[in-house]
Design a protein around this motif. Structure first.
Motif, mmCIF file in Angstrom:
data_model
loop_
_atom_site.group_PDB
_atom_site.id
_atom_site.type_symbol
_atom_site.label_atom_id
_atom_site.label_comp_id
_atom_site.label_asym_id
_atom_site.label_seq_id
_atom_site.Cartn_x
_atom_site.Cartn_y
_atom_site.Cartn_z
ATOM 1 N N GLU A 69 0.886 -1.205 -0.061
ATOM 2 C CA GLU A 69 -0.115 0.144 0.027
ATOM 3 C C GLU A 69 0.881 1.444 -0.079
ATOM 4 N N LYS A 70 0.235 2.463 -0.436
ATOM 5 C CA LYS A 70 1.008 3.756 -0.591
ATOM 6 C C LYS A 70 1.139 4.056 0.966
ATOM 7 N N ARG A 71 2.293 4.664 1.103
ATOM 8 C CA ARG A 71 2.599 5.159 2.457
ATOM 9 C C ARG A 71 3.563 6.401 2.571
ATOM 10 N N LYS A 72 3.568 7.380 3.329
ATOM 11 C CA LYS A 72 4.581 8.148 3.464
ATOM 12 C C LYS A 72 5.575 7.907 4.660
ATOM 13 N N LEU A 73 6.844 8.732 4.472
ATOM 14 C CA LEU A 73 7.792 8.378 5.421
ATOM 15 C C LEU A 73 7.615 8.738 6.828
ATOM 16 N N THR A 74 7.502 8.057 7.887
ATOM 17 C CA THR A 74 7.368 8.585 9.036
ATOM 18 C C THR A 74 8.504 8.798 9.780
ATOM 19 N N THR A 75 8.348 9.444 10.879
ATOM 20 C CA THR A 75 9.685 9.708 11.843
ATOM 21 C C THR A 75 10.427 8.450 11.894
ATOM 22 N N LYS A 76 9.588 7.296 12.338
ATOM 23 C CA LYS A 76 10.406 6.182 12.448
ATOM 24 C C LYS A 76 10.994 5.586 11.237
ATOM 25 N N ASP A 77 10.849 5.871 10.047
ATOM 26 C CA ASP A 77 11.272 5.458 8.882
ATOM 27 C C ASP A 77 12.453 6.370 8.770
ATOM 28 N N ILE A 78 12.609 7.521 8.949
ATOM 29 C CA ILE A 78 13.651 8.477 9.042
ATOM 30 C C ILE A 78 14.762 8.116 9.950
ATOM 31 N N VAL A 79 14.361 7.777 11.033
ATOM 32 C CA VAL A 79 15.447 7.225 12.064
ATOM 33 C C VAL A 79 16.076 6.162 11.540
ATOM 34 N N TYR A 80 15.283 5.256 11.448
ATOM 35 C CA TYR A 80 15.771 3.745 10.862
ATOM 36 C C TYR A 80 16.859 4.096 9.642
ATOM 37 N N SER A 81 16.246 4.984 8.403
ATOM 38 C CA SER A 81 17.111 5.143 7.421
ATOM 39 C C SER A 81 18.605 5.852 7.854
ATOM 40 N N VAL A 97 12.791 1.123 -0.041
ATOM 41 C CA VAL A 97 13.258 2.448 0.506
ATOM 42 C C VAL A 97 14.290 2.509 1.390
ATOM 43 N N TYR A 98 14.297 1.696 2.675
ATOM 44 C CA TYR A 98 15.274 1.546 3.311
ATOM 45 C C TYR A 98 16.914 1.403 2.747
ATOM 46 N N ALA A 99 16.794 0.234 1.938
ATOM 47 C CA ALA A 99 18.086 0.246 1.352
ATOM 48 C C ALA A 99 18.511 1.301 0.170
ATOM 49 N N GLY A 100 17.555 1.786 -0.329
ATOM 50 C CA GLY A 100 18.121 2.922 -1.291
ATOM 51 C C GLY A 100 18.530 4.426 -0.469
ATOM 52 N N LEU A 101 17.831 4.334 0.618
ATOM 53 C CA LEU A 101 18.076 5.652 1.319
ATOM 54 C C LEU A 101 19.386 5.294 2.152
ATOM 55 N N ALA A 102 19.729 4.282 2.563
ATOM 56 C CA ALA A 102 21.054 3.754 3.372
ATOM 57 C C ALA A 102 22.132 3.776 2.347
ATOM 58 N N GLY A 103 22.003 3.015 1.285
ATOM 59 C CA GLY A 103 22.754 3.157 0.190
ATOM 60 C C GLY A 103 23.459 4.397 -0.457
#
Length: 174
Positions: A3-15, A55-61
């Motif tokens: 499903e479509k979703r937006k980046l959350t604060t948790k996503d930004i911290v994990y990234s 998303v996580y791998a792309g941002l981390a990389g």
């Protein structure tokens, strides 16, 4: 499909944490040739993609690899690494797991998707860095001379990711 979703604060911290870990993994290297290296940054990106998604791998990389280049004096490669490694992370994550983390799938199917994602990401990385080396050094011969080290780094990345991912996926999916 996820499903479509937006980046959350948790996503930004994990990234951010994953990007820092990517920079550290990239610093674990074995020099090879002129300016080339075999490092564990690619293995980390592939593993994050398999376990956490595109998303996580792309941002981390993207962030981790660019930050490493900036800190370690490879500043001509910073923008190149951001695009190349970020896209590679997204590719492996998207093929292996999807855009965002999803529930676990059957064990047999994830392994093939993960392997295909890693191979596609490695091909993208090789092509991208050939162009980057050519543009930065001004020599196509130098760019082609770095192909073996890129293949070795990607090969090590695939092997390490395929060994670590099964155990990490079980932990992540809990």
């Amino acid at each position: 499909m996820n499903e479509k979703r937006k980046l959350t604060t948790k996503d930004i911290v994990y990234s951010g944490v994953l990007a820092a870990m990517c920079a550290i993994a990239t610093s674990l290297k074995i020099p090879f040739g002129v300016g080339a290296m075999v490092h564990l940054g690619t293995a980390f990106i592939f593993t994050v993609g398999i376990c956490f998604g595109g998303v996580y791998a792309g941002l981390a990389g993207a962030i981790g690899s660019a930050f490493y280049d900036l800190l370690m004096g490879f500043s001509p490669y910073t923008a190149w690494s951001f695009i190349i490694k970020g896209t590679a992370g997204f590719i492996v994550g998207f093929v292996a797991k999807g855009v965002w983390p999803a529930p676990a799938t059957s064990e047999g199917s994830w392994a093939w998707r993960a392997l295909i994602g890693c191979v596609l990401a490695a091909a993208w990385t090789l092509g991208g860095y050939i162009v980057a080396w050519w543009q930065i050094t001004g020599s196509l011969a130098t760019a082609f001379a770095n192909i073996p080290s890129s293949l070795m780094t990607s090969g090590v990345g695939v092997v390490v990711a395929m060994i670590l991912s099964p155990k990490l996926r079980k932990t992540v999916n809990r």
